[in-house]
Design a protein around this motif. Structure first.
Motif, PDB file in Angstrom:
ATOM      1  N   ASP A   1      41.241  75.537  95.505  1.00 51.30           N
ATOM      2  CA  ASP A   1      42.602  75.001  95.499  1.00 51.30           C
ATOM      3  C   ASP A   1      42.630  73.485  95.585  1.00 51.30           C
ATOM      4  O   ASP A   1      43.605  72.847  95.225  1.00 51.30           O
ATOM      5  CB  ASP A   1      43.394  75.576  96.677  1.00 51.30           C
TER       6      ASP A   1
ATOM      7  N   LEU B   1      47.386  79.427  98.930  1.00 53.14           N
ATOM      8  CA  LEU B   1      46.159  79.885  98.283  1.00 53.14           C
ATOM      9  C   LEU B   1      46.434  80.503  96.911  1.00 53.14           C
ATOM     10  O   LEU B   1      47.200  81.453  96.781  1.00 53.14           O
ATOM     11  CB  LEU B   1      45.457  80.906  99.185  1.00 53.14           C
ATOM     12  N   PHE B   2      45.808  79.949  95.883  1.00 55.99           N
ATOM     13  CA  PHE B   2      45.866  80.442  94.499  1.00 55.99           C
ATOM     14  C   PHE B   2      47.268  80.435  93.908  1.00 55.99           C
ATOM     15  O   PHE B   2      47.516  81.092  92.908  1.00 55.99           O
ATOM     16  CB  PHE B   2      45.296  81.863  94.386  1.00 55.99           C
ATOM     17  N   LYS B   3      48.191  79.695  94.518  1.00 56.36           N
ATOM     18  CA  LYS B   3      49.566  79.711  93.990  1.00 56.36           C
ATOM     19  C   LYS B   3      49.684  78.911  92.711  1.00 56.36           C
ATOM     20  O   LYS B   3      50.379  79.297  91.780  1.00 56.36           O
ATOM     21  CB  LYS B   3      50.534  79.143  95.033  1.00 56.36           C
ATOM     22  N   SER B   4      49.026  77.777  92.682  1.00 59.41           N
ATOM     23  CA  SER B   4      49.135  76.941  91.482  1.00 59.41           C
ATOM     24  C   SER B   4      48.003  75.929  91.498  1.00 59.41           C
ATOM     25  O   SER B   4      47.444  75.644  92.544  1.00 59.41           O
ATOM     26  CB  SER B   4      50.473  76.208  91.470  1.00 59.41           C
ATOM     27  N   ARG B   5      47.667  75.425  90.321  1.00 65.20           N
ATOM     28  CA  ARG B   5      46.749  74.289  90.308  1.00 65.20           C
ATOM     29  C   ARG B   5      47.573  73.051  90.646  1.00 65.20           C
ATOM     30  O   ARG B   5      48.717  72.925  90.223  1.00 65.20           O
ATOM     31  CB  ARG B   5      46.097  74.101  88.928  1.00 65.20           C
TER      32      ARG B   5
END
Lengths: 157, 348, 530
Positions: free
Chosen positions: C102, C208-212
């Protein structure tokens, strides 16, 4: 330097020899080889590096190889890739895509996604027959893209 | 049965045969034109419908027949609908005086292979060919579309310019034939100079050339299709026409093409005349059939020539068209008349 | 003052600062991991080594103080070689999982390797592995493998939060940061560790892992969840907030913010956000359009004014809304209706004040703009009455129509106050979602939350700070000042404010203490009122 318009001779100005020459040219082509490919029966063999429909590769356990790093979506100039990441259900993998959609109507088949992919997960195949009748059908979902592989083997070009 | 009724039946049969032949000719021409264009451009052309694509015109016809009848909102409805019908009518009627064979003796009657043997046949043809322009001009005006109107106006201007040359170019032929009757003109051409047939092409090459060029202009084909001009005027006077109205223009155009090919053959290539056949002993009926066949072959050769020309040359610019018509063709035609006259005086 | 030379640039710097700080003044970047402005200096990462003339070895820039006449080289051959070497060591056991990390995109290690590092590794052996993902607290996940052992997080827990949860464990190659056995990283400032970490070793559980991170839109705003008014940055994508991070402001929040503010924005995306004006029909509230709503408010207010007099209309301003919104309520009451019955809702939420050893304080008053609301509602030096007093007037029948501005993220009205709202003839409420306020309201007008709003908050110190809109409003919802302006105009007021800036200009002209301020000058850090 002066540009001099060439003077036309009488024969040139009568035009008729030139017209006959033109007619000769076209009738010559009348008897030449035809370049038409009769598509549905006769299929074009794509060049080795032709970029057609995408596929998502699988790893040795048959799981999606993609780790949802969004590199393809970042590299994509037409912004046609939509990914939703989540924690992977497998022990040895951490991140995986729950949603992986390519809108092939927006896609320009540039192959940037393939180049950006660090996992060799997305690749462009030689499939060029992608026509369909609804807009929804052009949005290739994760399962469609994983299935491209089988489709690819079935369809020998 | 009284002779009147028999004559009527014979004329009716001739009319039906000629119209059928014309329509058949159009059908053939559609295929020949499209596939010919394909071959010249190293394509295959339409080859899907029927063997070798021969049923393509049928498919086109069915398509056009079932298309929506659409009348533009601001169009003059009556004229808009009448124009294509008029155009097609004129195109078909013009063929009436063309002789497509010699006289035949059948059931003790002499039958002329021609619908109407008019003693001013050539004038009839010119009169009707000039009327055909009204179909275009009215259609262009009634559509209430600027492209249509420009197509129609261009067509009228072109027709005036080239009809003069067209008319003058055959004066020489008429001077030799001494008649306006087409059968007489063919009759002159059936004679020989020693072994060479006296076809007008050999006597009047300049007249033929002018007539040929003016004829192309008269039937509005490339390089003289300024009234259609896809690139500038979309398709000119046909812009607002669809379905069967469009088909009528289409039929009319090809009928005109056939009529003028036939006219060229009659005026310059001896019509139905087959050279050197008189020496052979053939059954007169078979001879008549052969002559009709020869006529068809000659006409078809010119039809192909028109197709060939269409896919070879680019279109004239408007000013070039006018300059060529008035400053080249017209003086040449007048010169041709003078030269013919001088020669006829010197060599009676 | 000391005269020094950095990379050939001569400059004067104050005595006692470090080379790194001096380079910062000179505008020269010296890469570093363990150094952090607000934390004590360790000098353990060896990334910031620079060359000083007449010194045999390279010296750490972060812990070497300036001396007069120093000649410093920050990009000499030796320095560059050292950086390359240090980065190679860092990368020996770094997993290089940037694609699924992330932090990628805002990772200092990534940036430095890209800038100063080598593209190839000479290390061919197996990398050291740790337990990949450890949940060390309710908001923080720890990836030991990615850690560069800079110790920022440990020092944060020692010096800023004073909670001492983290430490280094084991030695040598097995050395890693972890929580003490049986402890959890669960202090109120734990979210800051995620921002503090220069690499992806500490990541946010919520994000976590929501967006770059390179897809996020950054909007500078103010935290609406306590009267400190921490400066924040709203990171949003596709009209949704994905995370909130503190923005440095030495006068207000230094570099930090509390977890309540950091993760407390979920009310913005409530499912039941109001998207159109509502009118009461019996028990139900039914949607109507804006024109209907405004004319309804006008009709009912005019009716009450003509029957019971101007004083029968009262209004309660909200400490959760901006100065501009409250000011327009004052305009409506004071200038248009000319009723003196104005109050500010007080003591909506009070919790215990939390003070950390570093001085960072989470305020007791959970409303962001109480000071501002009271300021703008003060007419001719007369402070607004308390809402309790106003409600008593309602109970006595003196007040027939009540105009309430809502916008409270979490509200719990005392039962007696709720009952009192029942007694009003006509109750208008601005709110962003159904709440206890809207329970008896005759007309409910949808307003915006802090993320969609533009305006200013005045924090407990009297610092006026700007909010900027990060999201588009849901449905037909409008900012309160816009709604109130329409009501004012409908009631016959001849005022027109095309923008928030114009409203603020008028506040600056009319309200004592705001005279020296202008909307543009507030900038990103805000200004203290006079």
């Amino acid at each position: 330097m002066r540009v001099v318009t060439p003077k036309m001779s009488l024969i040139d100005r009568i035009y008729i020899p030139a017209l006959i020459k033109g007619l000769y040219t076209t009738i010559k082509h009348f008897f030449m080889r035809r370049f038409t490919q009769e598509y549905p029966e006769e299929k074009r063999k794509p060049f080795p590096r032709y970029r057609g429909l995408h596929r998502l590769n699988k790893d040795h356990l048959g799981r999606v190889k993609c780790v949802a790093c969004y590199m393809c979506a970042t590299a994509c100039p037409s912004k046609c890739i939509e990914i939703e990441a989540d924690e992977a259900p497998w022990k040895d993998r951490e991140k995986y895509p729950v949603k992986f959609e390519i809108n092939t109507l927006r896609c320009i088949f540039c192959g940037m996604c393939e180049e950006a992919c660090p996992e060799l997960s997305i690749q462009l195949t030689h499939i060029y027959e992608m026509a369909d009748v609804t807009r929804e059908a052009f949005v290739r979902r994760k399962d469609d893209l994983l299935g491209t592989n089988e489709f690819w083997v079935l369809k020998e070009y | 049965m009284s002779p009147f009724w028999i004559d009527l039946i014979i004329i009716l049969i001739k009319v039906i045969v000629v119209i059928g032949a014309l329509l058949g000719g159009v059908v053939v021409m559609v295929v020949v034109e499209r596939r010919g264009a394909g071959f010249i451009q190293e394509r295959l052309g339409p080859n899907r419908v029927g063997p070798w694509g021969w049923l393509q015109p049928i498919a086109d016809g069915i398509k056009l027949f079932f298309k929506e009848e659409f009348v533009p909102a601001q169009a003059h409805k009556l004229l808009y609908l009448a124009a294509p019908a008029f155009f097609m009518f004129i195109a078909f009627v013009t063929f009436a005086v063309i002789p497509f064979g010699d006289k035949i003796e059948l059931f003790g009657r002499t039958i002329q292979l021609q619908i109407a043997d008019v003693n001013i046949g050539i004038l009839y043809i010119f009169a009707f060919a000039s009327l055909g322009i009204y179909g275009i001009v009215i259609g262009g005006w009634a559509s209430n579309n600027k492209f249509s109107l420009m197509g129609g106006v261009r067509s009228a201007a072109q027709m005036i310019s080239y009809e003069v040359a067209l008319g003058l170019s055959i004066i020489g032929v008429l001077m030799i034939g001494q008649s306006l009757r087409l059968n007489d003109i063919i009759g002159v051409q059936t004679q020989y100079w020693s072994y060479l047939p006296r076809w007008n092409i050999f006597i009047q090459p300049l007249g033929f050339l002018i007539f040929l060029i003016a004829a192309i202009a008269e039937v509005n084909r490339i390089p003289f299709d300024l009234c259609e001009a896809e690139q500038e005027l979309v398709v000119g006077y046909q812009v607002e026409y669809g379905s069967m109205k469009f088909a009528m223009y289409y039929l009319g155009e090809y009928a005109n093409l056939i009529t003028f090919s036939a006219l060229i053959v009659v005026l310059f290539f001896g019509g139905w005349h087959i050279p050197w056949i008189e020496g052979l002993t053939i059954h007169p009926l078979l001879l008549a059939l052969l002559q009709v066949g020869a006529f068809v072959v000659k006409v078809f050769a010119f039809l192909w020539f028109f197709v060939w020309v269409r896919w070879t040359f680019p279109r004239f610019r408007y000013d070039q068209l006018m300059r060529f018509g008035w400053l080249v063709l017209l003086p040449l035609a007048i010169f041709n008349i003078l030269a013919t006259g001088v020669v006829m005086v010197l060599i009676p | 003052m000391a005269n020094i030379k950095i990379d050939g640039n001569e400059l004067q710097v104050p005595d006692g600062i470090t080379i790194l700080e001096a380079a910062d003044i000179a505008g020269i970047e010296i890469p570093h991991f363990c150094y952090h402005k607000e934390l004590s200096i360790r000098g353990s990462c060896r990334m910031c080594l620079v060359e000083v003339e007449k010194t045999p070895k390279l010296v750490p820039a972060c812990s070497t103080t300036i001396k007069d006449g120093m000649n410093i080289f920050t990009s000499s051959e030796k320095v560059i070689k050292n950086r390359k070497g240090v980065l190679e060591f860092f990368l020996i056991n770094h997993p290089l999982d940037c694609p699924i990390c992330d932090q990628a995109g805002e990772c200092t290690l990534q940036d430095y390797v890209y800038k100063y590092g080598s593209a190839v590794s000479r290390f061919t052996e197996e990398k050291e592995h740790f337990e990949r993902k450890k949940e060390i607290g309710p908001h923080v996940l720890h990836y030991s493998e990615r850690c560069v052992l800079c110790g920022r997080c440990i020092r944060f827990c020692e010096e800023i939060s004073g909670t001492h949860e983290l430490a280094r464990f084991n030695r040598g190659i097995r050395c890693e940061v972890d929580v003490f056995p049986g402890k959890k990283l669960d202090n109120k400032l734990s979210g800051n560790i995620v921002n503090l970490c220069p690499v992806g070793a500490m990541v946010s559980k919520e994000f976590l892992f929501k967006s770059r991170v390179w897809w996020l839109t950054h909007t500078e705003s103010i935290c609406p969840l306590c009267s400190r008014g921490c400066n924040i940055e709203i990171d949003s994508r596709d009209n949704r907030i994905l995370r909130v991070r503190p923005r440095p402001n030495p006068e207000v929040n230094s570099q930090w913010m509390c977890d309540d503010g950091r993760f407390g924005w979920s009310f913005v995306h409530r499912e039941d956000r109001l998207t159109s004006p509502l009118e009461r029909e019996g028990e139900e509230l039914v949607p109507i359009n804006w024109a209907q709503a405004i004319s309804l408010v006008k009709e009912r207010l005019s009716f009450i004014i003509s029957n019971f007099g101007r004083e029968a209309v009262a209004a309660i301003a909200s400490p959760y809304l901006s100065n501009e919104d409250n000011y327009l309520l004052r305009v409506l009451l004071h200038s248009v209706i000319r009723s003196p019955s104005m109050a500010v809702y007080q003591a909506a939420q009070m919790e215990e004040q939390i003070v950390f050893p570093s001085g960072f304080t989470i305020e007791a008053d959970k409303s962001p703009n109480l000071v501002g609301a009271q300021d703008v509602m003060t007419v001719d030096g007369k402070k607004p009455i308390s809402h309790g007093k106003l409600l008593k007037k309602v109970a006595s029948g003196e007040v027939r129509a009540l105009y309430i501005l809502g916008g409270v993220p979490r509200i719990s009205l005392p039962v007696d106050e709720r009952e009192m709202l029942r007694k009003v003839d006509f109750l208008v409420v601005h709110n962003y979602a159904p709440s206890e306020l809207t329970e008896w309201a005759e007309v409910v007008l949808p307003n915006l939350t802090f993320a969609e709003r533009e305006g200013t908050f005045t924090n407990f110190q009297g610092r006026v700070q700007r909010l900027k809109p990060a999201l588009l409003p849901p449905g037909e919802a409008k900012a309160d000042w816009e709604i109130l302006q329409e009501v004012c105009q409908a009631m016959g007021g001849e005022m027109s404010y095309p923008s928030v800036e114009k409203v603020f200009e008028e506040i600056a002209g009319a309200i004592q203490g705001y005279k020296s301020l202008s909307y543009k000058d507030l900038g990103t850090q805000g200004k203290v009122k006079g």
